[in-house]
Design a protein around this motif. Structure first.
Motif, PDB file in Angstrom:
ATOM      1  N   LEU A 125       0.834  -1.203   0.000  1.00  0.00           N
ATOM      2  CA  LEU A 125       0.000   0.000   0.000  1.00  0.00           C
ATOM      3  C   LEU A 125       0.870   1.254   0.000  1.00  0.00           C
ATOM      4  CD1 LEU A 125      -2.783   1.343   0.171  1.00  0.00           C
ATOM      5  CD2 LEU A 125      -2.653   1.107   2.670  1.00  0.00           C
ATOM      6  N   ALA A 126       1.936   1.256   0.798  1.00  0.00           N
ATOM      7  CA  ALA A 126       2.852   2.400   0.819  1.00  0.00           C
ATOM      8  C   ALA A 126       3.506   2.591  -0.547  1.00  0.00           C
ATOM      9  CB  ALA A 126       3.916   2.203   1.896  1.00  0.00           C
ATOM     10  N   ASP A 127       3.859   1.489  -1.215  1.00  0.00           N
ATOM     11  CA  ASP A 127       4.436   1.588  -2.559  1.00  0.00           C
ATOM     12  C   ASP A 127       3.423   2.171  -3.547  1.00  0.00           C
ATOM     13  OD1 ASP A 127       6.919   0.673  -1.859  1.00  0.00           O
ATOM     14  OD2 ASP A 127       6.648  -1.353  -2.651  1.00  0.00           O
ATOM     15  N   HIS A 128       2.160   1.799  -3.380  1.00  0.00           N
ATOM     16  CA  HIS A 128       1.107   2.349  -4.245  1.00  0.00           C
ATOM     17  C   HIS A 128       1.005   3.863  -4.060  1.00  0.00           C
ATOM     18  CE1 HIS A 128      -2.746   2.804  -6.277  1.00  0.00           C
ATOM     19  NE2 HIS A 128      -3.199   3.422  -5.201  1.00  0.00           N
ATOM     20  N   PHE A 129       1.017   4.309  -2.807  1.00  0.00           N
ATOM     21  CA  PHE A 129       0.971   5.749  -2.537  1.00  0.00           C
ATOM     22  C   PHE A 129       2.213   6.443  -3.105  1.00  0.00           C
ATOM     23  CE2 PHE A 129      -1.709   4.882   1.502  1.00  0.00           C
ATOM     24  CZ  PHE A 129      -2.881   4.953   0.766  1.00  0.00           C
ATOM     25  N   LEU A 130       3.382   5.802  -2.935  1.00  0.00           N
ATOM     26  CA  LEU A 130       4.620   6.379  -3.459  1.00  0.00           C
ATOM     27  C   LEU A 130       4.544   6.517  -4.977  1.00  0.00           C
ATOM     28  CD1 LEU A 130       7.535   7.344  -3.212  1.00  0.00           C
ATOM     29  CD2 LEU A 130       8.257   4.940  -3.159  1.00  0.00           C
ATOM     30  N   ALA A 131       3.978   5.518  -5.645  1.00  0.00           N
ATOM     31  CA  ALA A 131       3.839   5.588  -7.101  1.00  0.00           C
ATOM     32  C   ALA A 131       2.977   6.782  -7.509  1.00  0.00           C
ATOM     33  CB  ALA A 131       3.236   4.287  -7.632  1.00  0.00           C
ATOM     34  N   GLU A 132       1.942   7.075  -6.728  1.00  0.00           N
ATOM     35  CA  GLU A 132       1.110   8.247  -7.017  1.00  0.00           C
ATOM     36  C   GLU A 132       1.922   9.534  -6.889  1.00  0.00           C
ATOM     37  OE1 GLU A 132      -2.692   8.563  -5.140  1.00  0.00           O
ATOM     38  OE2 GLU A 132      -3.032   6.402  -5.149  1.00  0.00           O
ATOM     39  N   LEU A 133       2.746   9.606  -5.846  1.00  0.00           N
ATOM     40  CA  LEU A 133       3.592  10.787  -5.665  1.00  0.00           C
ATOM     41  C   LEU A 133       4.582  10.941  -6.813  1.00  0.00           C
ATOM     42  CD1 LEU A 133       4.693  11.040  -1.916  1.00  0.00           C
ATOM     43  CD2 LEU A 133       3.266  12.619  -3.203  1.00  0.00           C
ATOM     44  N   ILE A 134       5.193   9.833  -7.195  1.00  0.00           N
ATOM     45  CA  ILE A 134       6.188   9.882  -8.261  1.00  0.00           C
ATOM     46  C   ILE A 134       5.538  10.251  -9.589  1.00  0.00           C
ATOM     47  CG2 ILE A 134       7.680   8.391  -9.666  1.00  0.00           C
ATOM     48  CD1 ILE A 134       8.664   7.158  -7.032  1.00  0.00           C
ATOM     49  N   ALA A 135       4.338   9.753  -9.841  1.00  0.00           N
ATOM     50  CA  ALA A 135       3.623  10.131 -11.065  1.00  0.00           C
ATOM     51  C   ALA A 135       3.383  11.639 -11.092  1.00  0.00           C
ATOM     52  CB  ALA A 135       2.299   9.376 -11.150  1.00  0.00           C
ATOM     53  N   GLU A 136       3.044  12.197  -9.944  1.00  0.00           N
ATOM     54  CA  GLU A 136       2.841  13.646  -9.851  1.00  0.00           C
ATOM     55  C   GLU A 136       4.146  14.392 -10.118  1.00  0.00           C
ATOM     56  OE1 GLU A 136       1.341  16.917  -6.501  1.00  0.00           O
ATOM     57  OE2 GLU A 136       0.808  14.791  -6.276  1.00  0.00           O
ATOM     58  N   ALA A 137       5.247  13.872  -9.559  1.00  0.00           N
ATOM     59  CA  ALA A 137       6.549  14.513  -9.766  1.00  0.00           C
ATOM     60  C   ALA A 137       6.973  14.440 -11.230  1.00  0.00           C
ATOM     61  CB  ALA A 137       7.596  13.849  -8.872  1.00  0.00           C
ATOM     62  N   ILE A 138       6.771  13.284 -11.862  1.00  0.00           N
ATOM     63  CA  ILE A 138       7.131  13.126 -13.271  1.00  0.00           C
ATOM     64  C   ILE A 138       6.315  14.085 -14.134  1.00  0.00           C
ATOM     65  CG2 ILE A 138       6.966  11.531 -15.224  1.00  0.00           C
ATOM     66  CD1 ILE A 138       7.844   9.289 -13.325  1.00  0.00           C
ATOM     67  N   ALA A 139       5.041  14.251 -13.792  1.00  0.00           N
ATOM     68  CA  ALA A 139       4.188  15.176 -14.545  1.00  0.00           C
ATOM     69  C   ALA A 139       4.694  16.610 -14.446  1.00  0.00           C
ATOM     70  CB  ALA A 139       2.752  15.089 -14.040  1.00  0.00           C
TER      71      ALA A 139
END
Length: 207
Positions: A125-139
């Motif tokens: 679950l923490a990795d899923h949240f991290l992926a959301e953050l990273i997607a935002e950063a990449i954007a």
């Protein structure tokens, strides 16, 4: 809170008391029923089996960390500050919990190792949240040349010391929010995957 929920919470208090007394020794439903002064048959109203009990124990332990991650994700902070808060809030909770009762904290870690398949769900679950953050950063233009999964893997390697409870305890006098801020800044300033020639040069030099 319903009567059933209140009963479950009371039983989880008994579980914590048993952990404090005995350390990270797995607790049977019969032992919990005896500690709570109820029959095993009555206990099954709250937990249908031992796995359900330990899922509830893990959920209670991780709940504040999950809430913190959800709050950070929902916030309007700039992405770099959001990234820092995503780790800093959990680091603070881990350090506070350990300082409050080091022996109890270590006992919970021992139980977590015995029920790693349950703990793994919260790690995912923490990795899923991290992926959301990273997607935002990449954007926003950060981490050029990296796919989300690759960035998650790299960030986990670099920041595991600040969120893995066992590593935090092991390095309790070394980890700090200030060091976390430096590492997060370094990640945002330099993590990229669009320079393969540099990677090849470094790997060749190490041979």
């Amino acid at each position: 809170m319903t009567d059933l929920e209140a009963g479950r919470e009371a039983l989880l208090d008994h579980v914590e008391a048993l952990i404090a007394q005995r350390g990270g020794v797995s607790i049977t439903l019969a032992e919990l029923a005896a500690a709570a002064g109820m029959s095993p048959a009555n206990l099954y109203r709250f937990f249908e089996n031992k796995e359900a009990l330990y899922e509830a124990v893990a959920e209670r332990w991780f709940a504040p960390k999950v809430r913190a991650m959800e709050e950070v994700l929902a916030s309007d902070l700039p992405i770099r500050q959001k990234f820092y808060a995503f780790y800093a809030r959990r680091l603070g909770m881990i350090c506070d919990d350990y300082a409050r009762d080091p022996a109890l904290f270590r006992s919970y870690l021992e139980l977590g190792q015995q029920h790693i398949e349950i703990v793994r769900g919260f790690i995912d679950l923490a990795d899923h949240f991290l992926a959301e953050l990273i997607a935002e950063a990449i954007a926003e233009g950060y981490f050029p040349g990296l796919e989300i999964d690759s960035a998650v893997s790299l960030v986990n390697l670099m920041l595991q010391t600040f969120c893995d409870p066992e590593l935090v305890v092991m390095l309790i006098h070394s980890v700090s929010e200030e060091k976390l801020a430096i590492v997060v800044d370094t990640i945002f300033d330099g993590l990229r995957g669009d320079r393969p020639s540099n990677v090849r040069r470094l790997t060749r030099a190490a041979r």
